[in-house]
Each structure stands twice: as C-alpha cells, then as structure tokens.
Design a protein around this motif. Structure first.
Motif, PDB file in Angstrom:
ATOM      1  N   LEU A 175       0.819  -1.207   0.000  1.00  0.00           N
ATOM      2  CA  LEU A 175       0.000   0.000   0.000  1.00  0.00           C
ATOM      3  C   LEU A 175       0.856   1.262   0.000  1.00  0.00           C
ATOM      4  N   GLN A 176       1.953   1.238   0.738  1.00  0.00           N
ATOM      5  CA  GLN A 176       2.859   2.389   0.744  1.00  0.00           C
ATOM      6  C   GLN A 176       3.434   2.622  -0.644  1.00  0.00           C
ATOM      7  N   ALA A 177       3.759   1.544  -1.343  1.00  0.00           N
ATOM      8  CA  ALA A 177       4.295   1.670  -2.699  1.00  0.00           C
ATOM      9  C   ALA A 177       3.244   2.216  -3.654  1.00  0.00           C
ATOM     10  N   PHE A 178       2.017   1.737  -3.527  1.00  0.00           N
ATOM     11  CA  PHE A 178       0.924   2.197  -4.386  1.00  0.00           C
ATOM     12  C   PHE A 178       0.674   3.692  -4.184  1.00  0.00           C
ATOM     13  N   ALA A 179       0.533   4.100  -2.942  1.00  0.00           N
ATOM     14  CA  ALA A 179       0.289   5.515  -2.642  1.00  0.00           C
ATOM     15  C   ALA A 179       1.508   6.359  -3.003  1.00  0.00           C
ATOM     16  N   GLY A 180       2.695   5.852  -2.720  1.00  0.00           N
ATOM     17  CA  GLY A 180       3.911   6.606  -3.012  1.00  0.00           C
ATOM     18  C   GLY A 180       4.111   6.858  -4.488  1.00  0.00           C
ATOM     19  N   ASN A 181       3.757   5.867  -5.313  1.00  0.00           N
ATOM     20  CA  ASN A 181       3.880   6.047  -6.756  1.00  0.00           C
ATOM     21  C   ASN A 181       2.942   7.150  -7.243  1.00  0.00           C
ATOM     22  N   LEU A 182       1.716   7.163  -6.735  1.00  0.00           N
ATOM     23  CA  LEU A 182       0.770   8.196  -7.137  1.00  0.00           C
ATOM     24  C   LEU A 182       1.208   9.571  -6.645  1.00  0.00           C
ATOM     25  N   CYS A 183       1.832   9.628  -5.481  1.00  0.00           N
ATOM     26  CA  CYS A 183       2.360  10.903  -4.994  1.00  0.00           C
ATOM     27  C   CYS A 183       3.498  11.402  -5.873  1.00  0.00           C
ATOM     28  N   THR A 184       4.339  10.499  -6.337  1.00  0.00           N
ATOM     29  CA  THR A 184       5.429  10.879  -7.239  1.00  0.00           C
ATOM     30  C   THR A 184       4.874  11.413  -8.547  1.00  0.00           C
ATOM     31  N   ILE A 185       3.833  10.775  -9.070  1.00  0.00           N
ATOM     32  CA  ILE A 185       3.207  11.229 -10.299  1.00  0.00           C
ATOM     33  C   ILE A 185       2.546  12.586 -10.081  1.00  0.00           C
ATOM     34  N   ALA A 186       1.890  12.765  -8.926  1.00  0.00           N
ATOM     35  CA  ALA A 186       1.228  14.035  -8.622  1.00  0.00           C
ATOM     36  C   ALA A 186       2.221  15.188  -8.547  1.00  0.00           C
ATOM     37  N   ALA A 187       3.427  14.900  -8.064  1.00  0.00           N
ATOM     38  CA  ALA A 187       4.436  15.959  -7.972  1.00  0.00           C
ATOM     39  C   ALA A 187       4.726  16.562  -9.333  1.00  0.00           C
ATOM     40  N   ARG A 188       4.619  15.745 -10.391  1.00  0.00           N
ATOM     41  CA  ARG A 188       4.896  16.233 -11.746  1.00  0.00           C
ATOM     42  C   ARG A 188       3.624  16.612 -12.495  1.00  0.00           C
ATOM     43  N   CYS A 189       2.566  15.855 -12.264  1.00  0.00           N
ATOM     44  CA  CYS A 189       1.370  15.961 -13.099  1.00  0.00           C
ATOM     45  C   CYS A 189       0.411  17.044 -12.625  1.00  0.00           C
ATOM     46  N   VAL A 190       0.278  17.248 -11.312  1.00  0.00           N
ATOM     47  CA  VAL A 190      -0.711  18.212 -10.816  1.00  0.00           C
ATOM     48  C   VAL A 190      -0.368  19.650 -11.201  1.00  0.00           C
ATOM     49  N   PRO A 191       0.858  20.174 -10.987  1.00  0.00           N
ATOM     50  CA  PRO A 191       1.949  19.659 -10.163  1.00  0.00           C
ATOM     51  C   PRO A 191       1.875  20.250  -8.757  1.00  0.00           C
ATOM     52  N   ILE A 192       2.412  19.501  -7.772  1.00  0.00           N
ATOM     53  CA  ILE A 192       2.423  20.016  -6.404  1.00  0.00           C
ATOM     54  C   ILE A 192       3.832  20.083  -5.820  1.00  0.00           C
ATOM     55  N   GLY A 193       4.803  19.525  -6.511  1.00  0.00           N
ATOM     56  CA  GLY A 193       6.162  19.552  -5.987  1.00  0.00           C
ATOM     57  C   GLY A 193       6.431  18.380  -5.059  1.00  0.00           C
ATOM     58  N   GLN A 194       7.683  18.070  -4.888  1.00  0.00           N
ATOM     59  CA  GLN A 194       8.065  16.873  -4.147  1.00  0.00           C
ATOM     60  C   GLN A 194       7.768  16.975  -2.660  1.00  0.00           C
ATOM     61  N   THR A 195       7.965  18.169  -2.068  1.00  0.00           N
ATOM     62  CA  THR A 195       7.726  18.307  -0.629  1.00  0.00           C
ATOM     63  C   THR A 195       6.253  18.131  -0.292  1.00  0.00           C
ATOM     64  N   GLU A 196       5.375  18.764  -1.066  1.00  0.00           N
ATOM     65  CA  GLU A 196       3.943  18.608  -0.836  1.00  0.00           C
ATOM     66  C   GLU A 196       3.510  17.164  -1.061  1.00  0.00           C
ATOM     67  N   ALA A 197       4.095  16.512  -2.051  1.00  0.00           N
ATOM     68  CA  ALA A 197       3.762  15.113  -2.316  1.00  0.00           C
ATOM     69  C   ALA A 197       4.127  14.238  -1.123  1.00  0.00           C
ATOM     70  N   GLN A 198       5.278  14.503  -0.518  1.00  0.00           N
ATOM     71  CA  GLN A 198       5.689  13.732   0.656  1.00  0.00           C
ATOM     72  C   GLN A 198       4.796  14.027   1.849  1.00  0.00           C
ATOM     73  N   ARG A 199       4.319  15.261   1.946  1.00  0.00           N
ATOM     74  CA  ARG A 199       3.401  15.606   3.029  1.00  0.00           C
ATOM     75  C   ARG A 199       2.083  14.827   2.891  1.00  0.00           C
ATOM     76  N   VAL A 200       1.592  14.728   1.656  1.00  0.00           N
ATOM     77  CA  VAL A 200       0.375  13.963   1.419  1.00  0.00           C
ATOM     78  C   VAL A 200       0.597  12.492   1.750  1.00  0.00           C
ATOM     79  N   LEU A 201       1.725  11.947   1.331  1.00  0.00           N
ATOM     80  CA  LEU A 201       2.019  10.538   1.589  1.00  0.00           C
ATOM     81  C   LEU A 201       2.109  10.267   3.088  1.00  0.00           C
ATOM     82  N   ARG A 202       2.745  11.168   3.804  1.00  0.00           N
ATOM     83  CA  ARG A 202       2.831  10.986   5.259  1.00  0.00           C
ATOM     84  C   ARG A 202       1.440  10.978   5.880  1.00  0.00           C
TER      85      ARG A 202
END
Length: 211
Positions: free
Chosen positions: A139-166
C-alpha cells in the motif's frame, strides 16, 4: 514478526526501482488533472484518500490477503473480473506479469500472469513473508507512486507530495488491519469519479502515462 531479512526483501519488492513500470501508470490521475478536478495538494490529497479508502487501495489489499491465505489462482480470476475499465485491467495485469517475471527469476517464486496484488500475495506466501508487513509495503508503494506522479502531473512539488504521503499512514494502517481478516464479501469499490476518469483517459488526446 518480521525479521530484518523480511523487511529488506519487502523494501526491494515494493521499492521504486523494482522493474514493474509503476511510474507509467497514473491510475486515472492524469485525466483528473486534465479535467481540472485535481489541481493542487488539497484536491490531490482528497482524491488519493478516496482511491485508498474506497477504491483500488482497499480492494488490492483484500485481494492480496485472499491470495496469501487461500487459492491464488481463484483469486486471480476474481481480480481480473473486477477490473472496471480497459486501462485498469492493463495496469494490474501488466505490472503483475512484470513482478512475476522478476520474482521467479531472482527468488524462484511463482511465475503466473496474475494481477499485481494476487501475484504479490502468492509470492509473499511462498517466500514466508508476514502478511501484515507485505500489505503495508504494498500500500505504501501504491500511494507513493501516485504521490510521485502528482508531484509532476498536478503539479504540487516533491515536498507537498511527501506531506500527502505521510498523511496517508493512518489510512494504510486501517486498511491493513481490515484486510488481514477480510473475505470476498468485503470486496467493493465506490470511487465513481476515479473510474470515469480512467475510462476518459483511454481517449485523451495528449497523454504522458499509460493509464
């Protein structure tokens, strides 16, 4: 209880560099961004919460646990039938084949053309890995992959993506606890907007991701 070897194996299986091609699958997120439905960290976080709690996150966890505890071949048939669109079917089966190929070559695990959560559950059982930790890493891998994609696709940036994942940690823990004893009767999905986006992505004019 998981040993250090178990943790290392699970970290490898569900790490970003394991060659299943997860980076190519946005799970409909690209279409949601194109439609303006996901446009910042808050809307992405809400979308991811729904997908994890009411969609593929929970569904995959239950399928993985069922494959681990029972007849994986039968679960594979069920998992394949539950694909809600062509791209969702592609996403789970293509990654499942890739995962199986590596597992069979490196760990002498099962080599079956099964959906990803099913082959992951079967491989974990064959390797003697604990179910709870396998579910957590999956599940962590599934959510983490989508967060990585969101960092580029939304985009929200890597820090915000990590905040969402946490912030998804409590959701992952709750899904794991449920999946440990869930049955086929507990399967179900209620993320209509995400499913419609996955269908819309099939005919999207400009696409970076396969789904």
């Amino acid at each position: 209880m998981a040993t250090s070897t178990d943790i290392l194996t699970l970290s490898q299986w569900f790490g970003a560099n394991f060659p299943v091609g997860s980076f190519a699958y946005s799970h409909g997120l690209e279409a949601m961004c194109e439609a303006g439905k996901v446009s910042d960290a808050d809307t992405f976080s809400a979308w991811l919460f729904d997908v994890m709690q009411c969609g593929a996150g929970r569904q995959d966890a239950i399928l993985l646990a069922l494959a681990y505890r029972g007849d994986a071949a039968e679960v594979a048939e069920l998992a394949t039938a539950l694909g809600s669109s062509r791209e969702r079917h592609l996403e789970t089966t293509a990654q499942g084949r890739a995962f199986s190929n590596v597992i069979s070559d490196v760990w002498d695990g099962p080599k079956e053309a099964w959906p990803l959560p099913v082959i992951a559950g079967a491989a974990a059982k064959a390797e003697g890995l604990p179910l709870a930790e396998t579910l957590t890493f999956y599940l962590q891998a599934f959510a983490g992959n989508l967060c990585t994609i969101a960092a580029r696709c939304v985009p929200i940036g890597q820090t915000e993506a990590q905040r969402v994942l946490r912030g998804d940690a409590p959701i992952i823990e709750a899904i794991v606890a449920e999946a440990m004893t869930a049955s086929e009767d507990d399967l179900g999905s209620a993320v209509m907007a995400s499913d419609i986006a996955a269908i819309a992505h099939e005919t999207q004019t400009t696409r970076i991701y396969r789904t």
